[in-house]
Design an enzyme around this catalytic site. Structure first.
Site, PDB file in Angstrom:
ATOM      1  N   ASP A   1      -4.578  -2.417 -10.702  1.00 51.40           N
ATOM      2  CA  ASP A   1      -5.015  -3.742 -11.171  1.00 51.40           C
ATOM      3  C   ASP A   1      -4.111  -4.865 -10.664  1.00 51.40           C
ATOM      4  O   ASP A   1      -3.964  -5.895 -11.321  1.00 51.40           O
ATOM      5  CB  ASP A   1      -5.073  -3.790 -12.709  1.00 51.40           C
ATOM      6  CG  ASP A   1      -5.915  -2.676 -13.294  1.00 51.40           C
ATOM      7  OD1 ASP A   1      -7.073  -2.552 -12.866  1.00 51.40           O
ATOM      8  OD2 ASP A   1      -5.413  -1.930 -14.152  1.00 51.40           O
TER       9      ASP A   1
ATOM     10  N   GLN B   1      -6.394   2.146  -7.226  1.00 54.20           N
ATOM     11  CA  GLN B   1      -5.392   2.427  -8.266  1.00 54.20           C
ATOM     12  C   GLN B   1      -4.020   1.890  -7.829  1.00 54.20           C
ATOM     13  O   GLN B   1      -3.948   0.893  -7.135  1.00 54.20           O
ATOM     14  CB  GLN B   1      -5.360   3.920  -8.620  1.00 54.20           C
ATOM     15  CG  GLN B   1      -6.583   4.409  -9.381  1.00 54.20           C
ATOM     16  CD  GLN B   1      -7.753   4.773  -8.493  1.00 54.20           C
ATOM     17  OE1 GLN B   1      -7.606   5.441  -7.469  1.00 54.20           O
ATOM     18  NE2 GLN B   1      -8.948   4.352  -8.871  1.00 54.20           N
TER      19      GLN B   1
ATOM     20  N   LYS C   1      -5.650  -6.155  -5.546  1.00 56.19           N
ATOM     21  CA  LYS C   1      -5.789  -5.713  -4.157  1.00 56.19           C
ATOM     22  C   LYS C   1      -7.079  -6.210  -3.527  1.00 56.19           C
ATOM     23  O   LYS C   1      -7.131  -6.521  -2.343  1.00 56.19           O
ATOM     24  CB  LYS C   1      -5.733  -4.183  -4.093  1.00 56.19           C
ATOM     25  CG  LYS C   1      -4.413  -3.582  -4.537  1.00 56.19           C
ATOM     26  CD  LYS C   1      -4.408  -2.071  -4.451  1.00 56.19           C
ATOM     27  CE  LYS C   1      -5.313  -1.418  -5.465  1.00 56.19           C
ATOM     28  NZ  LYS C   1      -4.915  -1.621  -6.864  1.00 56.19           N
TER      29      LYS C   1
ATOM     30  N   GLY D   1     -11.612  -0.525  -9.322  1.00 57.77           N
ATOM     31  CA  GLY D   1     -12.293  -1.770  -9.657  1.00 57.77           C
ATOM     32  C   GLY D   1     -11.661  -2.927  -8.930  1.00 57.77           C
ATOM     33  O   GLY D   1     -10.548  -3.337  -9.249  1.00 57.77           O
ATOM     34  N   HIS D   2     -12.329  -3.436  -7.909  1.00 59.43           N
ATOM     35  CA  HIS D   2     -11.805  -4.545  -7.120  1.00 59.43           C
ATOM     36  C   HIS D   2     -12.680  -5.770  -7.361  1.00 59.43           C
ATOM     37  O   HIS D   2     -13.855  -5.790  -7.008  1.00 59.43           O
ATOM     38  CB  HIS D   2     -11.776  -4.180  -5.635  1.00 59.43           C
ATOM     39  CG  HIS D   2     -10.796  -3.090  -5.325  1.00 59.43           C
ATOM     40  ND1 HIS D   2     -10.759  -2.437  -4.107  1.00 59.43           N
ATOM     41  CD2 HIS D   2      -9.829  -2.525  -6.068  1.00 59.43           C
ATOM     42  CE1 HIS D   2      -9.795  -1.528  -4.131  1.00 59.43           C
ATOM     43  NE2 HIS D   2      -9.235  -1.568  -5.307  1.00 59.43           N
TER      44      HIS D   2
END
Length: 448
Positions: A24, A238, A27, A51-52
């Site tokens: 988180d 991650q 990125k 999750g981006h």
């Protein structure tokens, strides 16, 4: 024929982007920003537990499996063999992006060697977490997406892979055998219901028709793109401290999140990795269980932890869970620098610290008579450690949206310079907001 000359790379330069904390770190935005200088973006580990979140011209888009480069016209997107793929999710995510008017299928290449995530993986994942909770052993905090069980089957050499979708009879035989094994676990160990074969097989064969056109020999495609002089961006998911080998085990993810795995997880040699960009929040967050030495209270209004949580909008992109928040941990970051061989840092969410009277940095830990200047390897020791802090003055001016180093408040620059000195790696970029343009560039990874 001169074989050496035939395999001599052209002028292409390749950059690996990795998270250096517990994920988180922002990125997605940085990958999107850097993709302006790349012709291809590669995912090399994890799955749709990533999750981006990207904000482009004020519009927020959340990606989970498809590389962040998809938001740039004409950029090729590769999903490497190190990624575990849920066919249903992949098709749904493609449709969601196409609904924005973005072409996906003509430039998305999926490795035939990717292991598949199937419904029984998800059921096993969730049932295990439920059993851990009821037994009192403590939840690990997985996303419940089936990632871990899918990697287990890969390592046990029984996984169904993307290439199996091309062969219906082979797929059915392997599915039948693996489902029998997983149903036995579900019913006899995890106190859950068995799953039927036919609906799973029908769904997989329907998905195969959409997935087959995307299949590719990704490693070979990347090699040829590199020889042709293209710049490639390897996008980690991650964070380093969640790495299955190097993170706070067992409170980790199920894949290798470190820069070195970009080669193995994409099917290329390590000589093709030229620059490692480590993404680091200006403070620290963590989702899920596990030790967190600098953790602060996020629930009490008026506290620093509550400020970080609310101003930073700290909720997981995939899970929606509130992220735990704390001060920057330079000792943990030093471990990440060692593991990844980081060339330069990008500091994100600096603007979240605006308005704090003082800012603390963890420089090491004490555990009884022992002291550490780098994160220990044992999760129980980490949990028992007492952080050692250094305090710096905060700043009242805003840093939000600034694009030039000299525009930053003097105390903000001092904080970043102290961070740089403690970690031992140069800061090459600073993110001052969620949008593409909210970026200070000191040294460009594709030109360094």
């Amino acid at each position: 024929m001169n074989t050496q000359a035939a395999f001599r790379p052209a002028a292409g330069r390749n950059v690996v982007v990795v998270g250096t904390q517990w994920g988180d770190e922002g990125k997605g935005k940085i990958v999107d920003w850097l993709t302006d200088h790349a012709q291809g973006v590669v995912r090399f580990q994890g799955g749709h537990n990533a999750g981006h979140t990207l904000v482009i011209a004020g519009r927020k888009t959340a990606l989970q499996l498809i590389p962040s480069g998809v938001m740039r016209d004409g950029v090729a997107c590769y999903i490497g063999n190190g990624v575990v793929v849920d066919p249903a999710h992949l098709i749904t995510e493609i449709g969601r992006i196409e609904a924005l008017g973005i072409d996906v299928r003509s430039r998305l290449f999926l490795s035939e060697s990717c292991p598949l995530i199937l419904p029984f993986h998800v059921e096993v994942d969730r049932a295990r977490e439920a059993l851990r909770e009821t037994s009192g052993s403590g939840k690990i905090g997985t996303t419940g997406k089936g990632i871990g069980p899918a990697y287990e089957d890969k390592v046990a050499r029984r996984a169904l892979r993307v290439q199996d979708l091309k062969h219906p009879a082979r797929f059915e035989a392997k599915l039948r055998e693996l489902l029998e094994l997983r149903n036995a676990e579900l019913t006899n160990v995890l106190r859950a219901q068995a799953l039927p074969l036919q609906p799973m097989l029908d769904d997989a064969m329907a998905a195969a028709e959409q997935i087959k056109p995307l299949m590719a020999d990704v490693g070979y495609k990347l090699f040829n793109a590199h020889l042709a002089g293209q710049n490639l961006l390897f996008e980690g998911a991650q964070g380093t401290l969640l790495d299955i080998d190097h993170g706070t085990y067992p409170y980790v993810t199920s894949s290798n999140c470190v820069a070195g795995n970009a080669a193995a997880g994409a099917g290329v040699g390590p000589g093709m990795l030229h620059y490692i960009l480590g993404i680091t929040k200006a403070y620290t967050t963590r989702v899920g269980s596990g030790p967190f030495p600098t953790e602060l209270d996020i629930d009490t209004a008026g506290t620093v932890g509550h400020h970080l949580s609310t101003v930073g909008q700290e909720r997981g992109t995939v899970t929606g869970r509130a992220r735990r928040c704390g001060w920057l941990d330079a000792a943990a970051l030093k471990r990440s620098m060692i593991i990844n061989g980081v060339s330069g840092l990008c500091i994100t969410k600096l603007d979240v610290l605006d308005g704090l009277e003082e800012i603390r940095i963890c420089t090491g830990y004490k555990l009884g008579a022992r002291s550490f200047d780098v994160l220990p390897l044992d999760a129980d020791e980490i949990a028992a450690c007492e952080p050692v802090y250094e305090t710096l003055p905060g700043w009242s001016e805003t840093t939000a949206g600034l694009t030039n180093w000299e525009q930053l408040p003097a105390r903000a620059r001092r904080y970043l310079e102290r961070m740089e000195a403690l970690i031992g790696v140069p800061i090459d970029m600073v993110s001052t907001g969620p949008d593409r343009v909210h970026t200070i560039l000191l040294r460009h990874p594709f030109r360094a």
